[in-house]
Design an enzyme around this catalytic site. Structure first.
Site, mmCIF file in Angstrom:
data_model
loop_
_atom_site.group_PDB
_atom_site.id
_atom_site.type_symbol
_atom_site.label_atom_id
_atom_site.label_comp_id
_atom_site.label_asym_id
_atom_site.label_seq_id
_atom_site.Cartn_x
_atom_site.Cartn_y
_atom_site.Cartn_z
ATOM 1 N N ARG A 20 0.814 -1.213 0.000
ATOM 2 C CA ARG A 20 0.000 0.000 0.000
ATOM 3 C C ARG A 20 0.854 1.272 0.000
ATOM 4 O O ARG A 20 0.352 2.364 -0.146
ATOM 5 C CB ARG A 20 -0.931 0.015 1.220
ATOM 6 C CG ARG A 20 -1.951 -1.105 1.245
ATOM 7 C CD ARG A 20 -3.033 -0.816 2.275
ATOM 8 N NE ARG A 20 -2.516 -0.751 3.626
ATOM 9 C CZ ARG A 20 -2.534 -1.779 4.466
ATOM 10 N NH1 ARG A 20 -3.025 -2.936 4.077
ATOM 11 N NH2 ARG A 20 -2.059 -1.655 5.691
ATOM 12 N N ARG B 275 7.900 6.844 -5.286
ATOM 13 C CA ARG B 275 7.681 7.739 -6.416
ATOM 14 C C ARG B 275 9.022 8.243 -6.938
ATOM 15 O O ARG B 275 9.854 8.709 -6.156
ATOM 16 C CB ARG B 275 6.802 8.919 -5.999
ATOM 17 C CG ARG B 275 5.414 8.482 -5.540
ATOM 18 C CD ARG B 275 4.539 9.677 -5.255
ATOM 19 N NE ARG B 275 3.223 9.231 -4.793
ATOM 20 C CZ ARG B 275 2.580 9.740 -3.771
ATOM 21 N NH1 ARG B 275 3.116 10.726 -3.084
ATOM 22 N NH2 ARG B 275 1.389 9.278 -3.418
ATOM 23 N N ARG C 122 -4.305 -3.753 17.584
ATOM 24 C CA ARG C 122 -3.386 -2.788 18.168
ATOM 25 C C ARG C 122 -4.216 -1.599 18.640
ATOM 26 O O ARG C 122 -5.230 -1.233 18.022
ATOM 27 C CB ARG C 122 -2.359 -2.312 17.136
ATOM 28 C CG ARG C 122 -1.489 -3.420 16.593
ATOM 29 C CD ARG C 122 -0.547 -3.981 17.628
ATOM 30 N NE ARG C 122 0.538 -3.045 17.956
ATOM 31 C CZ ARG C 122 1.445 -3.271 18.902
ATOM 32 N NH1 ARG C 122 1.381 -4.375 19.640
ATOM 33 N NH2 ARG C 122 2.405 -2.405 19.127
ATOM 34 N N ARG D 112 5.001 8.563 16.060
ATOM 35 C CA ARG D 112 4.901 9.840 15.373
ATOM 36 C C ARG D 112 4.389 10.910 16.318
ATOM 37 O O ARG D 112 3.880 10.618 17.399
ATOM 38 C CB ARG D 112 3.978 9.741 14.164
ATOM 39 C CG ARG D 112 2.525 9.394 14.485
ATOM 40 C CD ARG D 112 1.709 9.236 13.208
ATOM 41 N NE ARG D 112 0.293 8.965 13.484
ATOM 42 C CZ ARG D 112 -0.648 8.852 12.552
ATOM 43 N NH1 ARG D 112 -0.331 8.985 11.278
ATOM 44 N NH2 ARG D 112 -1.902 8.618 12.878
ATOM 45 N N GLU E 100 2.323 9.651 19.746
ATOM 46 C CA GLU E 100 1.484 8.474 19.508
ATOM 47 C C GLU E 100 2.283 7.200 19.775
ATOM 48 O O GLU E 100 3.350 6.988 19.194
ATOM 49 C CB GLU E 100 0.992 8.506 18.062
ATOM 50 C CG GLU E 100 -0.175 7.617 17.769
ATOM 51 C CD GLU E 100 -0.786 7.931 16.409
ATOM 52 O OE1 GLU E 100 -0.776 7.026 15.545
ATOM 53 O OE2 GLU E 100 -1.267 9.077 16.204
ATOM 54 N N TYR F 64 -9.277 -3.645 8.044
ATOM 55 C CA TYR F 64 -8.880 -2.246 8.046
ATOM 56 C C TYR F 64 -9.604 -1.539 6.900
ATOM 57 O O TYR F 64 -9.475 -1.941 5.741
ATOM 58 C CB TYR F 64 -7.367 -2.083 7.887
ATOM 59 C CG TYR F 64 -6.957 -0.632 7.919
ATOM 60 C CD1 TYR F 64 -6.769 0.011 9.136
ATOM 61 C CD2 TYR F 64 -6.820 0.099 6.755
ATOM 62 C CE1 TYR F 64 -6.438 1.361 9.189
ATOM 63 C CE2 TYR F 64 -6.490 1.449 6.783
ATOM 64 C CZ TYR F 64 -6.299 2.067 8.006
ATOM 65 O OH TYR F 64 -5.982 3.399 8.054
ATOM 66 N N ASP G 129 -10.492 2.325 5.191
ATOM 67 C CA ASP G 129 -10.417 3.779 5.153
ATOM 68 C C ASP G 129 -11.831 4.350 5.237
ATOM 69 O O ASP G 129 -12.820 3.651 4.993
ATOM 70 C CB ASP G 129 -9.735 4.251 3.869
ATOM 71 C CG ASP G 129 -8.225 4.054 3.909
ATOM 72 O OD1 ASP G 129 -7.647 4.141 5.007
ATOM 73 O OD2 ASP G 129 -7.629 3.809 2.841
#
Length: 386
Positions: A176, A180, A252, A282, A303, A351, A353
Site C-alpha cells: 500500500r 515515487r 493494536r 509519530r 502516539e 482495516y 479507510d
C-alpha cells in the site's frame, strides 16, 4: 414484520450514521446506540478550549477517495476544504519526506538523480534482486527499496506500530506504500482529498439529523430478543458480539501523550519517527490539519502503539496468519445469526479507510432495502472477512 421495520444500529460512527440515514430516508424508525458519550466513533473531533484548535481526539483522520459518489455524499453534510497530507519522518537525526520519493532518494544517498536515474539506481544497486516472490513485509521492502531505505524508514517504525518483527507481517501491508520517482510528496494519490471545515463530529451529527433517527449515548448493546426490532446492524467488535467465546481477535491500540505548545511545534501535521530507539511512532500537530485556520497555540500528540487489552479502544485489526481459524469461527457463528448484519472496521475485522466505510455503508443500506422489497433475508456480511 410487515411494513417499515424498526432498526437497531450499534455504533454512532460512520457506518452506523450512514446506514441509519439511508434507512430513515426510506421511512424506517432507526435507533442508534453507542457506548461512548459522543457520536462519530474514532473520527470524533472537538475544539480545544484553550487554543481553539480542532483536535482529532482519537488520532488524525484524513479524507481521500476516488469514489465520486462518496465524495459528493460527505460534501452534502459538510464543506470539505482542500488538504494534502504531506508526511515527514525523522531518521538518524535527519528529516525526510514520505512516501519515499525522488527528493527522499536524492537526500538520503547524497545524489542529484533524475527520475530514470533514480529508478535504475534503486533497481540495480539498492533493491535485493535475489527476492523473487516476497512473502513478508521485510522481504517486500528489501525487494522494493533495499536494505538502507528499509532500515531507515520502515523497519523501526513497523516494529513499533505492530509490536512484532516485519518478518512476521505479510507483504501486502507494504504494497500500500508507494515509491515515487518524482518530487510528489502528497501521501495519497486519490482524486478527492480534503478535511471537513467544522470537523467530523459536526458532519456525522448532520448525517444523524433526521426525524426518524434516535441516538442514545452511553448505552451498551445487549443481545436479547426484542419484538420491536426488525434488524440489527452491528458495528462493534465481531468477537465481542459473541462474548469472545472463541478468544479475542488481535488488535493494536494507541496511547496519546497530549501536549500544548505556544507557537508552531514542528512545522507539519505529521512527523514520523523511524528509529526504533524513539518509543513513539509519530507526533501529530493538529492545527496543521486545518491550514485555513490560524491559531497562535498548538495541540500535539505523541502516539504510542501497543497490544490492545480488554479495556482498550481497538484501532487496527492485526489479522495475523494464526488468527485465520479463530476469525473463521466467528464468521461461521455470525452467519448462523438471523436479522443481524455486521458492518464497519470492527464488525468485519478489516482495516477500512473512511471512504470505503461509507461506500460499504451505502451499499449495505441499499441491499437491505432491496432484500426487504423482495422478501429475502439480509446476509450477515456485505463482504465476508475471510
Amino acid at each position: 414484520m410487515s411494513g417499515n421495520e424498526k432498526i437497531m444500529i450499534v455504533g454512532a460512527g460512520l457506518s452506523g450514521a450512514v446506514i441509519g440515514r439511508e434507512l430513515a430516508l426510506a421511512g424506517h424508525q432507526v435507533e442508534i446506540i453507542d457506548a461512548r458519550e459522543h457520536i462519530a466513533g474514532n473520527c470524533h473531533t472537538e475544539r480545544d478550549a484553550d487554543t481553539g484548535v480542532m483536535v482529532h481526539v482519537y488520532g488524525p483522520h484524513i479524507f481521500h477517495t476516488d469514489d465520486a459518489e462518496v465524495w459528493n455524499y460527505v460534501n452534502d453534510f459538510q464543506t470539505f476544504m482542500p488538504y494534502k497530507n504531506r508526511v515527514k519522518t525523522t531518521s538518524n537525526d535527519a528529516v525526510y519526506s514520505l512516501p519515499v520519493n525522488l527528493h527522499t532518494i536524492n537526500q538520503f544517498f547524497g545524489k542529484t538523480f533524475r527520475p530514470a536515474e533514480a529508478r535504475a539506481f534503486i533497481e540495480e544497486y539498492a533493491a535485493d534482486k535475489s527476492i523473487v516472490d516476497p512473502q513478508t513485509f521485510e522481504e517486500q521492502a528489501m525487494r522494493f527499496v533495499g536494505k538502507d531505505l528499509y532500515e531507515a524508514f520502515f523497519k523501526g517504525y513497523t516494529e513499533k506500530q505492530w509490536g512484532c518483527s516485519p518478518t512476521e507481517l505479510p507483504a501486502s501491508i507494504l504494497k500500500r506504500l508507494p515509491v515515487r520517482f518524482n518530487y510528489d510528496d502528497n501521501y495519497f494519490f486519490h482524486q478527492y482529498q480534503g478535511m471537513p471545515q467544522n470537523g467530523y463530529t459536526d458532519m456525522i451529527g448532520r448525517i444523524l439529523d433526521h426525524s426518524n433517527i434516535t441516538v442514545k449515548l452511553r448505552t451498551r448493546f445487549e443481545r436479547a430478543d426484542d419484538a420491536d426490532i426488525g434488524h440489527v446492524f452491528y458495528s462493534g467488535q465481531l468477537d465481542g458480539y459473541f462474548d469472545y467465546e472463541a478468544g479475542r481477535l488481535g488488535y493494536r491500540t494507541l496511547d496519546f501523550e497530549r501536549f500544548s505548545y505556544d507557537g508552531d511545534y514542528q512545522g507539519c501535521a505529521v512527523m514520523n519517527y523511524g528509529d526504533a530507539s524513539v518509543p513513539f511512532t509519530r507526533i501529530t500537530e493538529h492545527k496543521h490539519f486545518s491550514p485555513w485556520e490560524e491559531h497562535a497555540g498548538s495541540v500535539c500528540y505523541r502516539e504510542f502503539s501497543r497490544a490492545c487489552g480488554p479495556d482498550d479502544i481497538p484501532y487496527y485489526p492485526i489479522r495475523m496468519v494464526e488468527e485465520k481459524e479463530q476469525l473463521a469461527q466467528y464468521v461461521a457463528r455470525a452467519e448462523e445469526e438471523t436479522d443481524v448484519t455486521f458492518v464497519g472496521r470492527l464488525g468485519t475485522y478489516r482495516y477500512l479507510d473512511m471512504d470505503v466505510t461509507i461506500r460499504e455503508a451505502l451499499d449495505t443500506a441499499r441491499l437491505y432495502l432491496a432484500k426487504k422489497a423482495d422478501g429475502a433475508a439480509m446476509p450477515a456480511f456485505l463482504h465476508r472477512p475471510v
